[in-house]
Design a protein around this motif. Sequence first.
Motif, PDB file in Angstrom:
ATOM      1  N   ILE A 183      49.444  33.868  47.142  1.00  0.00           N
ATOM      2  CA  ILE A 183      48.008  33.652  47.329  1.00  0.00           C
ATOM      3  C   ILE A 183      47.211  34.761  46.659  1.00  0.00           C
ATOM      4  O   ILE A 183      46.216  34.519  45.963  1.00  0.00           O
ATOM      5  N   TYR A 184      47.675  35.988  46.858  1.00  0.00           N
ATOM      6  CA  TYR A 184      46.997  37.155  46.283  1.00  0.00           C
ATOM      7  C   TYR A 184      46.941  37.074  44.757  1.00  0.00           C
ATOM      8  O   TYR A 184      45.923  37.418  44.136  1.00  0.00           O
ATOM      9  N   ASN A 185      48.040  36.609  44.110  1.00  0.00           N
ATOM     10  CA  ASN A 185      48.089  36.555  42.652  1.00  0.00           C
ATOM     11  C   ASN A 185      47.439  35.304  42.072  1.00  0.00           C
ATOM     12  O   ASN A 185      47.067  35.299  40.898  1.00  0.00           O
ATOM     13  N   LEU A 186      47.320  34.256  42.876  1.00  0.00           N
ATOM     14  CA  LEU A 186      46.646  33.056  42.381  1.00  0.00           C
ATOM     15  C   LEU A 186      45.138  33.253  42.270  1.00  0.00           C
ATOM     16  O   LEU A 186      44.479  32.592  41.465  1.00  0.00           O
ATOM     17  N   ILE A 187      44.593  34.168  43.075  1.00  0.00           N
ATOM     18  CA  ILE A 187      43.140  34.401  43.035  1.00  0.00           C
ATOM     19  C   ILE A 187      42.695  34.944  41.678  1.00  0.00           C
ATOM     20  O   ILE A 187      41.785  34.377  41.057  1.00  0.00           O
ATOM     21  N   PRO A 188      43.291  36.031  41.151  1.00  0.00           N
ATOM     22  CA  PRO A 188      42.868  36.487  39.816  1.00  0.00           C
ATOM     23  C   PRO A 188      43.194  35.488  38.717  1.00  0.00           C
ATOM     24  O   PRO A 188      42.457  35.395  37.722  1.00  0.00           O
ATOM     25  N   LEU A 189      44.280  34.714  38.867  1.00  0.00           N
ATOM     26  CA  LEU A 189      44.580  33.682  37.875  1.00  0.00           C
ATOM     27  C   LEU A 189      43.476  32.636  37.854  1.00  0.00           C
ATOM     28  O   LEU A 189      43.002  32.240  36.776  1.00  0.00           O
ATOM     29  N   ALA A 194      36.383  35.800  25.856  1.00  0.00           N
ATOM     30  CA  ALA A 194      35.889  37.172  25.713  1.00  0.00           C
ATOM     31  C   ALA A 194      35.397  37.707  27.052  1.00  0.00           C
ATOM     32  O   ALA A 194      35.707  38.844  27.440  1.00  0.00           O
ATOM     33  N   ALA A 195      34.635  36.891  27.789  1.00  0.00           N
ATOM     34  CA  ALA A 195      34.171  37.302  29.117  1.00  0.00           C
ATOM     35  C   ALA A 195      35.353  37.466  30.073  1.00  0.00           C
ATOM     36  O   ALA A 195      35.386  38.405  30.882  1.00  0.00           O
ATOM     37  N   SER A 196      36.339  36.566  29.953  1.00  0.00           N
ATOM     38  CA  SER A 196      37.538  36.681  30.788  1.00  0.00           C
ATOM     39  C   SER A 196      38.299  37.957  30.470  1.00  0.00           C
ATOM     40  O   SER A 196      38.870  38.590  31.366  1.00  0.00           O
ATOM     41  N   GLY A 197      38.291  38.357  29.186  1.00  0.00           N
ATOM     42  CA  GLY A 197      38.947  39.598  28.806  1.00  0.00           C
ATOM     43  C   GLY A 197      38.284  40.807  29.422  1.00  0.00           C
ATOM     44  O   GLY A 197      38.955  41.727  29.911  1.00  0.00           O
ATOM     45  N   HIS A 198      36.952  40.843  29.409  1.00  0.00           N
ATOM     46  CA  HIS A 198      36.229  41.948  30.054  1.00  0.00           C
ATOM     47  C   HIS A 198      36.555  42.007  31.547  1.00  0.00           C
ATOM     48  O   HIS A 198      36.810  43.094  32.095  1.00  0.00           O
ATOM     49  N   TYR A 199      36.518  40.843  32.191  1.00  0.00           N
ATOM     50  CA  TYR A 199      36.830  40.800  33.623  1.00  0.00           C
ATOM     51  C   TYR A 199      38.265  41.248  33.887  1.00  0.00           C
ATOM     52  O   TYR A 199      38.526  42.045  34.806  1.00  0.00           O
ATOM     53  N   SER A 200      39.211  40.748  33.087  1.00  0.00           N
ATOM     54  CA  SER A 200      40.627  41.028  33.314  1.00  0.00           C
ATOM     55  C   SER A 200      40.928  42.515  33.184  1.00  0.00           C
ATOM     56  O   SER A 200      41.688  43.079  33.977  1.00  0.00           O
ATOM     57  N   LEU A 201      40.325  43.170  32.188  1.00  0.00           N
ATOM     58  CA  LEU A 201      40.574  44.601  32.013  1.00  0.00           C
ATOM     59  C   LEU A 201      40.029  45.386  33.200  1.00  0.00           C
ATOM     60  O   LEU A 201      40.717  46.264  33.743  1.00  0.00           O
ATOM     61  N   GLN A 255      38.399  38.729  23.304  1.00  0.00           N
ATOM     62  CA  GLN A 255      38.885  37.353  23.194  1.00  0.00           C
ATOM     63  C   GLN A 255      40.402  37.288  23.327  1.00  0.00           C
ATOM     64  O   GLN A 255      40.949  36.539  24.144  1.00  0.00           O
ATOM     65  N   GLY A 256      41.098  38.078  22.501  1.00  0.00           N
ATOM     66  CA  GLY A 256      42.555  38.051  22.528  1.00  0.00           C
ATOM     67  C   GLY A 256      43.117  38.571  23.833  1.00  0.00           C
ATOM     68  O   GLY A 256      44.105  38.033  24.359  1.00  0.00           O
ATOM     69  N   PHE A 257      42.500  39.618  24.382  1.00  0.00           N
ATOM     70  CA  PHE A 257      42.992  40.165  25.637  1.00  0.00           C
ATOM     71  C   PHE A 257      42.782  39.175  26.779  1.00  0.00           C
ATOM     72  O   PHE A 257      43.616  39.077  27.680  1.00  0.00           O
ATOM     73  N   GLY A 258      41.674  38.449  26.734  1.00  0.00           N
ATOM     74  CA  GLY A 258      41.439  37.433  27.753  1.00  0.00           C
ATOM     75  C   GLY A 258      42.512  36.355  27.726  1.00  0.00           C
ATOM     76  O   GLY A 258      42.991  35.912  28.776  1.00  0.00           O
ATOM     77  N   GLN A 259      42.920  35.928  26.521  1.00  0.00           N
ATOM     78  CA  GLN A 259      43.979  34.921  26.412  1.00  0.00           C
ATOM     79  C   GLN A 259      45.308  35.468  26.911  1.00  0.00           C
ATOM     80  O   GLN A 259      46.043  34.794  27.647  1.00  0.00           O
ATOM     81  N   TYR A 260      45.624  36.693  26.490  1.00  0.00           N
ATOM     82  CA  TYR A 260      46.882  37.298  26.950  1.00  0.00           C
ATOM     83  C   TYR A 260      46.882  37.480  28.468  1.00  0.00           C
ATOM     84  O   TYR A 260      47.901  37.250  29.132  1.00  0.00           O
ATOM     85  N   ALA A 261      45.738  37.885  29.035  1.00  0.00           N
ATOM     86  CA  ALA A 261      45.661  38.132  30.470  1.00  0.00           C
ATOM     87  C   ALA A 261      45.921  36.862  31.273  1.00  0.00           C
ATOM     88  O   ALA A 261      46.565  36.907  32.328  1.00  0.00           O
ATOM     89  N   VAL A 262      45.441  35.719  30.785  1.00  0.00           N
ATOM     90  CA  VAL A 262      45.699  34.452  31.483  1.00  0.00           C
ATOM     91  C   VAL A 262      47.190  34.123  31.435  1.00  0.00           C
ATOM     92  O   VAL A 262      47.797  33.737  32.445  1.00  0.00           O
ATOM     93  N   ALA A 263      47.821  34.279  30.252  1.00  0.00           N
ATOM     94  CA  ALA A 263      49.251  34.003  30.124  1.00  0.00           C
ATOM     95  C   ALA A 263      50.067  34.952  31.009  1.00  0.00           C
ATOM     96  O   ALA A 263      51.030  34.531  31.671  1.00  0.00           O
ATOM     97  N   ALA A 264      49.676  36.230  31.035  1.00  0.00           N
ATOM     98  CA  ALA A 264      50.388  37.196  31.868  1.00  0.00           C
ATOM     99  C   ALA A 264      50.243  36.858  33.348  1.00  0.00           C
ATOM    100  O   ALA A 264      51.206  36.980  34.119  1.00  0.00           O
ATOM    101  N   ALA A 265      49.045  36.427  33.759  1.00  0.00           N
ATOM    102  CA  ALA A 265      48.832  36.049  35.158  1.00  0.00           C
ATOM    103  C   ALA A 265      49.673  34.826  35.533  1.00  0.00           C
ATOM    104  O   ALA A 265      50.179  34.730  36.653  1.00  0.00           O
ATOM    105  N   LEU A 266      49.817  33.894  34.595  1.00  0.00           N
ATOM    106  CA  LEU A 266      50.697  32.743  34.832  1.00  0.00           C
ATOM    107  C   LEU A 266      52.135  33.205  35.021  1.00  0.00           C
ATOM    108  O   LEU A 266      52.849  32.718  35.914  1.00  0.00           O
TER     109      LEU A 266
END
Length: 262
Positions: free
Chosen positions: A213-219, A232-239, A28-39
């Motif tokens: 374009i390349y970085n907007l896709i994972p975001l 939580a699912a986003s965290g699994h995917y992001s890792l 859960q927490g990693f998924g939130q951090y991953a979205v902020a980092a991608a931004l």
Amino acid sequence: MLVVATFLVNSAFNLALGLLVARFLGPQGFGQYAVAAALGVALNVLFLDWIRLAATRFYSADTRRDDPAVRGTLDAIFILSSLGVALTGGLALYSGLDFGLTVALAASAPAMGILNGLYDYHTALLRARFEDRSYALVVLAKNALSLTLMVGGAWWFGSPEAVAAGFVLSLAATLVLGRRRFVDSGVSILKPDWAAARRYFTYGFPVIAAALIYNLIPLWNRTAIADGLGFAASGHYSLAYDLSAKLVQTVGSALDILLFQI
């Protein structure tokens, strides 16, 4: 070869960093951090990364000595572009644009983008001057600080906000500690060469457009998964994405650095 070795060590540190942060934050927490980092990465690529490319191409030990206006122009446009990042982030927060993040975590994205861009810019200056030893010391210092502050924040606080703060603080501390290696004498940011600035932007634009374009896709993927399945699912995917992408990028970037040094 020292630069290539440093890059490979840096890549190994980043892989370990991602695994440890994910371990202590949880999905859960990693998924939130991953979205902020991608931004933060998207803002960095959109506003700042072209200056790093221009520094690698147009700055050198010769221009440092004979034409300080090059460095002055690069510094000036970096400051202006950083203001663009801050303004864009502020407008996004004010408009209520919702990425499912806390206000503190959303506000950290522009800060991560600016500090990461500033770090990349200064290490590009060292590479352009072929100061391999200084480059290696700065990168190793950043890795040590990131590992301490980001993993320590994840372990102690268990919050993505603490990890984002650790990211920002580690980069800021690295830049402060290495400031003597980054300073050029006779540089003024008050009279930038705007014709040169346009040339720098024209040089970097094709790469930046593709990278954006390349970085907007994972975001997009991370936010869509978080919206549909939860963070939580986003965290699994992001890792999984980060580990696989970094492994592939390490090979390509190492070759890029080696060819540049040659």
